[in-house]
Scaffold this motif. Sequence first.
Motif, PDB file in Angstrom:
ATOM      1  N   TYR A  59       1.156  -0.848  -0.176  1.00  0.00           N
ATOM      2  CA  TYR A  59       0.233  -0.032  -0.548  1.00  0.00           C
ATOM      3  C   TYR A  59       0.828   1.242  -0.213  1.00  0.00           C
ATOM      4  CZ  TYR A  59      -3.510  -2.912   1.104  1.00  0.00           C
ATOM      5  OH  TYR A  59      -4.860  -4.146   1.163  1.00  0.00           O
ATOM      6  N   LEU A  60       2.054   0.903   1.073  1.00  0.00           N
ATOM      7  CA  LEU A  60       3.006   2.213   0.141  1.00  0.00           C
ATOM      8  C   LEU A  60       4.026   2.363  -1.059  1.00  0.00           C
ATOM      9  CD1 LEU A  60       4.485   1.895   3.591  1.00  0.00           C
ATOM     10  CD2 LEU A  60       3.407   4.048   3.045  1.00  0.00           C
ATOM     11  N   ASP A  61       3.405   1.485  -1.961  1.00  0.00           N
ATOM     12  CA  ASP A  61       4.208   1.488  -3.485  1.00  0.00           C
ATOM     13  C   ASP A  61       5.316   1.247  -3.456  1.00  0.00           C
ATOM     14  OD1 ASP A  61       1.540   2.361  -4.530  1.00  0.00           O
ATOM     15  OD2 ASP A  61       2.283   4.162  -5.065  1.00  0.00           O
ATOM     16  N   VAL A  62       5.983   0.062  -2.189  1.00  0.00           N
ATOM     17  CA  VAL A  62       6.727  -0.799  -2.220  1.00  0.00           C
ATOM     18  C   VAL A  62       6.355  -1.875  -3.390  1.00  0.00           C
ATOM     19  CG1 VAL A  62       8.358  -2.218  -1.580  1.00  0.00           C
ATOM     20  CG2 VAL A  62       7.295  -0.559  -0.151  1.00  0.00           C
ATOM     21  N   LYS A  63       7.797  -1.765  -4.458  1.00  0.00           N
ATOM     22  CA  LYS A  63       7.633  -2.880  -5.385  1.00  0.00           C
ATOM     23  C   LYS A  63       7.898  -3.889  -4.696  1.00  0.00           C
ATOM     24  CE  LYS A  63       9.520  -4.159 -10.083  1.00  0.00           C
ATOM     25  NZ  LYS A  63       9.975  -3.885 -11.248  1.00  0.00           N
ATOM     26  N   GLU A  87      -6.971   6.485   6.797  1.00  0.00           N
ATOM     27  CA  GLU A  87      -7.821   5.702   7.272  1.00  0.00           C
ATOM     28  C   GLU A  87      -7.927   4.384   7.236  1.00  0.00           C
ATOM     29  OE1 GLU A  87      -9.520   6.080   9.640  1.00  0.00           O
ATOM     30  OE2 GLU A  87      -9.253   8.512   9.296  1.00  0.00           O
ATOM     31  N   GLY A  88      -7.344   3.579   5.631  1.00  0.00           N
ATOM     32  CA  GLY A  88      -7.335   2.519   5.814  1.00  0.00           C
ATOM     33  C   GLY A  88      -5.332   2.002   6.632  1.00  0.00           C
ATOM     34  N   PHE A  89      -4.401   2.867   6.803  1.00  0.00           N
ATOM     35  CA  PHE A  89      -3.796   2.974   7.794  1.00  0.00           C
ATOM     36  C   PHE A  89      -3.707   3.110   8.658  1.00  0.00           C
ATOM     37  CE2 PHE A  89       0.289   4.524   9.562  1.00  0.00           C
ATOM     38  CZ  PHE A  89       1.096   3.338   9.360  1.00  0.00           C
ATOM     39  N   LYS A  90      -4.785   3.453   9.501  1.00  0.00           N
ATOM     40  CA  LYS A  90      -4.791   3.637  11.088  1.00  0.00           C
ATOM     41  C   LYS A  90      -5.050   1.867  11.385  1.00  0.00           C
ATOM     42  CE  LYS A  90      -5.506   8.166  11.064  1.00  0.00           C
ATOM     43  NZ  LYS A  90      -6.646   9.411  11.600  1.00  0.00           N
ATOM     44  N   PHE A 112       8.630  11.904   9.387  1.00  0.00           N
ATOM     45  CA  PHE A 112       7.968  11.987   9.593  1.00  0.00           C
ATOM     46  C   PHE A 112       7.953  10.279   9.780  1.00  0.00           C
ATOM     47  CE2 PHE A 112       6.711  11.980   5.106  1.00  0.00           C
ATOM     48  CZ  PHE A 112       6.136  11.028   5.263  1.00  0.00           C
ATOM     49  N   ALA A 113       6.705   9.790  10.470  1.00  0.00           N
ATOM     50  CA  ALA A 113       6.530   9.069  10.406  1.00  0.00           C
ATOM     51  C   ALA A 113       5.204   9.268  11.076  1.00  0.00           C
ATOM     52  CB  ALA A 113       7.175   7.984  11.897  1.00  0.00           C
ATOM     53  N   HIS A 114       3.918   8.198  11.453  1.00  0.00           N
ATOM     54  CA  HIS A 114       3.169   7.624  11.567  1.00  0.00           C
ATOM     55  C   HIS A 114       2.427   6.250  11.855  1.00  0.00           C
ATOM     56  CE1 HIS A 114       1.929  12.276  10.627  1.00  0.00           C
ATOM     57  NE2 HIS A 114       2.295  11.678   9.195  1.00  0.00           N
ATOM     58  N   MET A 115       1.535   6.146  13.400  1.00  0.00           N
ATOM     59  CA  MET A 115       1.035   4.923  13.317  1.00  0.00           C
ATOM     60  C   MET A 115       0.095   5.035  14.891  1.00  0.00           C
ATOM     61  SD  MET A 115       2.498   1.653  13.589  1.00  0.00           S
ATOM     62  CE  MET A 115       3.801   1.951  12.466  1.00  0.00           C
ATOM     63  N   PRO A 116      -0.638   4.281  13.939  1.00  0.00           N
ATOM     64  CA  PRO A 116      -2.079   4.508  15.019  1.00  0.00           C
ATOM     65  C   PRO A 116      -1.548   3.110  16.114  1.00  0.00           C
ATOM     66  CG  PRO A 116      -2.126   2.462  13.235  1.00  0.00           C
ATOM     67  CD  PRO A 116      -1.321   3.601  12.824  1.00  0.00           C
ATOM     68  N   LYS A 117      -2.020   2.853  17.749  1.00  0.00           N
ATOM     69  CA  LYS A 117      -1.899   1.962  18.520  1.00  0.00           C
ATOM     70  C   LYS A 117      -1.749   1.098  17.651  1.00  0.00           C
ATOM     71  CE  LYS A 117      -2.879   1.137  23.168  1.00  0.00           C
ATOM     72  NZ  LYS A 117      -4.021   1.425  24.131  1.00  0.00           N
TER      73      LYS A 117
END
Length: 438
Positions: A59-63, A87-90, A112-117
């Motif tokens: 989903y991050l577009d890693v090949k 919302e999908g990543f959450k 930067f980085a985001h992360m749900p619990k």
Amino acid sequence: MAYFEIKGGKSLKGEITPQGAKNEALQILCAVLLTDQPVRITNIPDIQDVNRLIEILSYLDVKITKNSKGDYTFQAKDLHLDYLESEGFKKDGAALRGSVMLMGALLARYGFAHMPKPGGDKIGRRRLDTHFKGFMELGAEYSYEKENHFYTLRVPDGARLKGTEMLLEEASVTGTANIILAAVLAEGTTKIYNAACEPYIQQLCEMLNRMGAKISGVKSNYLSIEGVEKLNGTEHRILPDMVEIGSWIGLAAMTKSEVTIKNVSWENLGIIPSVFRKLGIKLEKINDDIFIPRQENYEIETFMDGSILNVSDAPWPGFTPDLLSIILVIATQAKGSILIHQKMFESRLFFVDKLIDMGAQIILCDPHRATVIGLNHETELQGTTLTSPDIRSGIALLIAALSAKGKSYIHNIDQIDRGYENIEERLQKIGAEIKRFE
């Protein structure tokens, strides 16, 4: 919801090969985000938690190229970073514990980085303070949206993470891995004292060094990481899963079976074989295999002063907490008594009520300690209906069911699937009567 039907009380025989290590795979997969070059990883286990992390990378577009079973090539070149705020990543990130290690790599490379619990096993509080304090000491700014349970880390505009010296308040494996992933691209040198030094951390460091990182002190709890400008691609093979190896030792003992566990990487098992031997289980080293002969009985040792044996978990090179559930189950049919002390997680012993229902003699002293009075195979466990509360308790209950008299049913087996690859097929090959039903 799927469940297992198990006809227990049958002796098994044959060979079984452990899968790749789940806990190593989660760290190694996050490390592919540190470079725009191809990274090939082999011996990846085909299990739910690992497959979910691979989905997140896609989903991050890693090949992602699947070369063959367990063999993938990853290239994180042009990433879709907006996904991290979706919302999908959450939802996706919250579904597994291992997603937390995405933060270190993202913070190092993108600032930067985001992360749900993160999710994972319901085994009590599993705080993330070690991760976040490490990132903050490297210069990241931290914020938390309490209402959404959403973490954000950011390096101030125009700046880089900066190397520093830190003393971790706990030797957290995932915390150490996350800080390593962040520090390899930081400016200057980072020194980490009280670092975890499990074989999986060693593997991560060795892989990063092949990619161009400069990490010294590998195999110790004092790491020195000299930051570099960029990392390159590499190839890496994941170790066999030590927890699965311990599970098969326990299965052989409980079912009075003759089993050979293939290609176990003995040099990376630490004290695991000696702890099983303290329970009276015979196991032999044959080349890189473990051979467990059929045993009618096994007797728990005492300490040298004659006092009751106490098996507890501890950071590496101590005994892994993931195998205490297996030790507890094995002890129910041993000769003698044992105290199990689960120090790290406060809810991991709550599955013992299910074993008591099967006829085991266990006293749950408190959330962290249980005393087991072995039945010496004189009184069989009885088949019953069970529910798997988490991965490790789930496999322990499965072993109990395979040794028990009569039929057992295990529900919520998605928990077992999170950590064990095609488990019913592999057990059927050595003679187990186990079927999966939807």
